[in-house]
Motif scaffolding. Structure first.
Motif, PDB file in Angstrom:
ATOM      1  N   ARG A  13      43.820  46.644  40.840  1.00 23.14           N
ATOM      2  CA  ARG A  13      43.389  47.759  41.697  1.00 23.14           C
ATOM      3  C   ARG A  13      42.176  48.457  41.105  1.00 23.14           C
ATOM      4  NH1 ARG A  13      47.010  51.887  41.704  1.00 23.14           N
ATOM      5  NH2 ARG A  13      45.866  52.908  43.357  1.00 23.14           N
ATOM      6  N   ALA A  14      42.222  48.727  39.805  1.00 23.37           N
ATOM      7  CA  ALA A  14      41.110  49.408  39.137  1.00 23.37           C
ATOM      8  C   ALA A  14      39.846  48.554  39.180  1.00 23.37           C
ATOM      9  CB  ALA A  14      41.485  49.732  37.696  1.00 23.37           C
ATOM     10  N   ARG A  15      39.986  47.272  38.908  1.00 20.06           N
ATOM     11  CA  ARG A  15      38.815  46.396  38.930  1.00 20.06           C
ATOM     12  C   ARG A  15      38.250  46.256  40.336  1.00 20.06           C
ATOM     13  NH1 ARG A  15      39.104  41.564  34.573  1.00 20.06           N
ATOM     14  NH2 ARG A  15      39.770  42.830  32.808  1.00 20.06           N
ATOM     15  N   GLY A  16      39.122  46.151  41.314  1.00 21.16           N
ATOM     16  CA  GLY A  16      38.668  46.040  42.694  1.00 21.16           C
ATOM     17  C   GLY A  16      37.894  47.272  43.128  1.00 21.16           C
ATOM     18  N   ARG A  17      38.378  48.429  42.748  1.00 20.96           N
ATOM     19  CA  ARG A  17      37.683  49.676  43.092  1.00 20.96           C
ATOM     20  C   ARG A  17      36.334  49.768  42.403  1.00 20.96           C
ATOM     21  NH1 ARG A  17      42.345  54.316  43.438  1.00 20.96           N
ATOM     22  NH2 ARG A  17      43.231  53.535  45.381  1.00 20.96           N
ATOM     23  N   ALA A  18      36.213  49.121  41.237  1.00 25.69           N
ATOM     24  CA  ALA A  18      34.953  49.124  40.498  1.00 25.69           C
ATOM     25  C   ALA A  18      34.015  48.012  40.976  1.00 25.69           C
ATOM     26  CB  ALA A  18      35.224  48.975  39.009  1.00 25.69           C
ATOM     27  N   GLY A  19      34.481  47.208  41.933  1.00 31.79           N
ATOM     28  CA  GLY A  19      33.645  46.140  42.474  1.00 31.79           C
ATOM     29  C   GLY A  19      33.803  44.802  41.788  1.00 31.79           C
ATOM     30  N   ASP A  20      34.703  44.706  40.813  1.00 28.97           N
ATOM     31  CA  ASP A  20      34.933  43.452  40.093  1.00 28.97           C
ATOM     32  C   ASP A  20      36.064  42.671  40.773  1.00 28.97           C
ATOM     33  OD1 ASP A  20      35.155  41.378  38.288  1.00 28.97           O
ATOM     34  OD2 ASP A  20      35.939  42.624  36.652  1.00 28.97           O
ATOM     35  N   PHE A  21      35.756  42.112  41.938  1.00 31.63           N
ATOM     36  CA  PHE A  21      36.784  41.402  42.705  1.00 31.63           C
ATOM     37  C   PHE A  21      37.225  40.117  42.010  1.00 31.63           C
ATOM     38  CE2 PHE A  21      34.767  44.165  45.773  1.00 31.63           C
ATOM     39  CZ  PHE A  21      35.852  44.677  46.457  1.00 31.63           C
ATOM     40  N   GLY A  22      36.281  39.442  41.369  1.00 31.72           N
ATOM     41  CA  GLY A  22      36.627  38.221  40.642  1.00 31.72           C
ATOM     42  C   GLY A  22      37.566  38.506  39.484  1.00 31.72           C
ATOM     43  N   GLY A  23      37.297  39.571  38.749  1.00 31.05           N
ATOM     44  CA  GLY A  23      38.171  39.953  37.643  1.00 31.05           C
ATOM     45  C   GLY A  23      39.546  40.360  38.119  1.00 31.05           C
ATOM     46  N   ALA A  24      39.590  41.051  39.246  1.00 35.31           N
ATOM     47  CA  ALA A  24      40.879  41.451  39.827  1.00 35.31           C
ATOM     48  C   ALA A  24      41.690  40.223  40.219  1.00 35.31           C
ATOM     49  CB  ALA A  24      40.651  42.350  41.042  1.00 35.31           C
ATOM     50  N   ALA A  25      41.026  39.275  40.879  1.00 37.56           N
ATOM     51  CA  ALA A  25      41.719  38.050  41.302  1.00 37.56           C
ATOM     52  C   ALA A  25      42.226  37.278  40.088  1.00 37.56           C
ATOM     53  CB  ALA A  25      40.789  37.184  42.141  1.00 37.56           C
ATOM     54  N   SER A  26      41.417  37.219  39.049  1.00 34.88           N
ATOM     55  CA  SER A  26      41.804  36.499  37.834  1.00 34.88           C
ATOM     56  C   SER A  26      43.037  37.117  37.186  1.00 34.88           C
ATOM     57  CB  SER A  26      40.637  36.501  36.851  1.00 34.88           C
ATOM     58  OG  SER A  26      40.992  35.845  35.658  1.00 34.88           O
ATOM     59  N   MET A  27      43.067  38.446  37.096  1.00 29.36           N
ATOM     60  CA  MET A  27      44.231  39.133  36.532  1.00 29.36           C
ATOM     61  C   MET A  27      45.501  38.785  37.307  1.00 29.36           C
ATOM     62  SD  MET A  27      43.282  41.254  33.989  1.00 29.36           S
ATOM     63  CE  MET A  27      44.764  42.202  33.909  1.00 29.36           C
ATOM     64  N   LEU A  28      45.387  38.814  38.623  1.00 26.27           N
ATOM     65  CA  LEU A  28      46.552  38.539  39.465  1.00 26.27           C
ATOM     66  C   LEU A  28      46.986  37.079  39.360  1.00 26.27           C
ATOM     67  CD1 LEU A  28      45.505  40.634  42.569  1.00 26.27           C
ATOM     68  CD2 LEU A  28      47.313  41.174  40.924  1.00 26.27           C
ATOM     69  N   ARG A  29      46.020  36.166  39.262  1.00 19.76           N
ATOM     70  CA  ARG A  29      46.369  34.743  39.145  1.00 19.76           C
ATOM     71  C   ARG A  29      47.104  34.448  37.841  1.00 19.76           C
ATOM     72  NH1 ARG A  29      42.146  33.694  42.204  1.00 19.76           N
ATOM     73  NH2 ARG A  29      40.569  33.747  40.588  1.00 19.76           N
ATOM     74  N   VAL A  30      46.633  35.024  36.747  1.00 23.74           N
ATOM     75  CA  VAL A  30      47.290  34.804  35.450  1.00 23.74           C
ATOM     76  C   VAL A  30      48.724  35.328  35.489  1.00 23.74           C
ATOM     77  CG1 VAL A  30      47.264  35.479  33.006  1.00 23.74           C
ATOM     78  CG2 VAL A  30      45.148  34.739  34.121  1.00 23.74           C
ATOM     79  N   ALA A  31      48.889  36.530  36.001  1.00 28.00           N
ATOM     80  CA  ALA A  31      50.237  37.111  36.095  1.00 28.00           C
ATOM     81  C   ALA A  31      51.109  36.309  37.065  1.00 28.00           C
ATOM     82  CB  ALA A  31      50.164  38.563  36.534  1.00 28.00           C
ATOM     83  N   GLY A  32      50.499  35.841  38.150  1.00 25.47           N
ATOM     84  CA  GLY A  32      51.243  35.040  39.120  1.00 25.47           C
ATOM     85  C   GLY A  32      51.750  33.743  38.521  1.00 25.47           C
ATOM     86  N   MET A  51      47.831  37.948  46.822  1.00 31.06           N
ATOM     87  CA  MET A  51      46.922  39.083  46.675  1.00 31.06           C
ATOM     88  C   MET A  51      45.639  38.655  45.969  1.00 31.06           C
ATOM     89  SD  MET A  51      46.728  42.172  47.690  1.00 31.06           S
ATOM     90  CE  MET A  51      48.411  42.541  48.117  1.00 31.06           C
ATOM     91  N   ALA A  52      45.740  37.736  45.025  1.00 30.74           N
ATOM     92  CA  ALA A  52      44.539  37.215  44.356  1.00 30.74           C
ATOM     93  C   ALA A  52      43.605  36.569  45.375  1.00 30.74           C
ATOM     94  CB  ALA A  52      44.928  36.211  43.273  1.00 30.74           C
ATOM     95  N   SER A  53      44.182  35.886  46.351  1.00 28.28           N
ATOM     96  CA  SER A  53      43.366  35.263  47.401  1.00 28.28           C
ATOM     97  C   SER A  53      42.601  36.304  48.201  1.00 28.28           C
ATOM     98  CB  SER A  53      44.246  34.440  48.346  1.00 28.28           C
ATOM     99  OG  SER A  53      44.855  33.385  47.648  1.00 28.28           O
ATOM    100  N   LYS A  54      43.220  37.435  48.441  1.00 30.68           N
ATOM    101  CA  LYS A  54      42.535  38.512  49.166  1.00 30.68           C
ATOM    102  C   LYS A  54      41.369  39.060  48.352  1.00 30.68           C
ATOM    103  CE  LYS A  54      46.231  40.062  52.150  1.00 30.68           C
ATOM    104  NZ  LYS A  54      46.807  41.236  52.793  1.00 30.68           N
ATOM    105  N   TYR A  55      41.565  39.187  47.057  1.00 36.30           N
ATOM    106  CA  TYR A  55      40.471  39.660  46.206  1.00 36.30           C
ATOM    107  C   TYR A  55      39.354  38.615  46.132  1.00 36.30           C
ATOM    108  CZ  TYR A  55      42.466  44.031  44.569  1.00 36.30           C
ATOM    109  OH  TYR A  55      42.932  45.322  44.514  1.00 36.30           O
ATOM    110  N   ASP A  56      39.720  37.338  46.145  1.00 35.88           N
ATOM    111  CA  ASP A  56      38.709  36.276  46.105  1.00 35.88           C
ATOM    112  C   ASP A  56      37.716  36.391  47.259  1.00 35.88           C
ATOM    113  OD1 ASP A  56      39.304  34.864  43.766  1.00 35.88           O
ATOM    114  OD2 ASP A  56      40.840  33.659  44.775  1.00 35.88           O
ATOM    115  N   VAL A  57      38.227  36.734  48.433  1.00 35.97           N
ATOM    116  CA  VAL A  57      37.356  36.820  49.621  1.00 35.97           C
ATOM    117  C   VAL A  57      36.982  38.259  49.954  1.00 35.97           C
ATOM    118  CG1 VAL A  57      38.112  34.629  50.604  1.00 35.97           C
ATOM    119  CG2 VAL A  57      39.346  36.717  51.184  1.00 35.97           C
TER     120      VAL A  57
END
Length: 77
Positions: A13-32, A51-57
């Protein structure tokens, strides 16, 4: 693993709000992936990967962010 998933949701959530969508997706994929390795947490893993897929796009809505927050909060309880 469940607490790591909660942290990943918060960080995404924090990374997405900062515009780092790739980093957000990566965090979620690792945890997933970690959750998928534990049969009892497979649903959590699927949710994180979706949710990582949503951040990817870059299609994360305010309700998705609220959902991430709520799932993280519930996991910590």
């Amino acid at each position: 693993v469940l607490l790591d998933a909660a942290k990943a949701r918060d960080e995404a959530r924090a990374r997405g709000r900062a515009g780092d969508f790739g980093g957000a997706a990566s965090m979620l994929r690792v945890a997933g992936a970690a959750c998928m390795a534990t049969p009892e947490l497979a649903e959590q893993g699927e949710d994180l990967l979706a949710m990582a897929s949503k951040y990817d796009v870059r299609e994360v809505s305010p309700s998705d962010e609220k959902y991430l927050y709520q799932r993280a909060y519930n996991a910590r309880r």
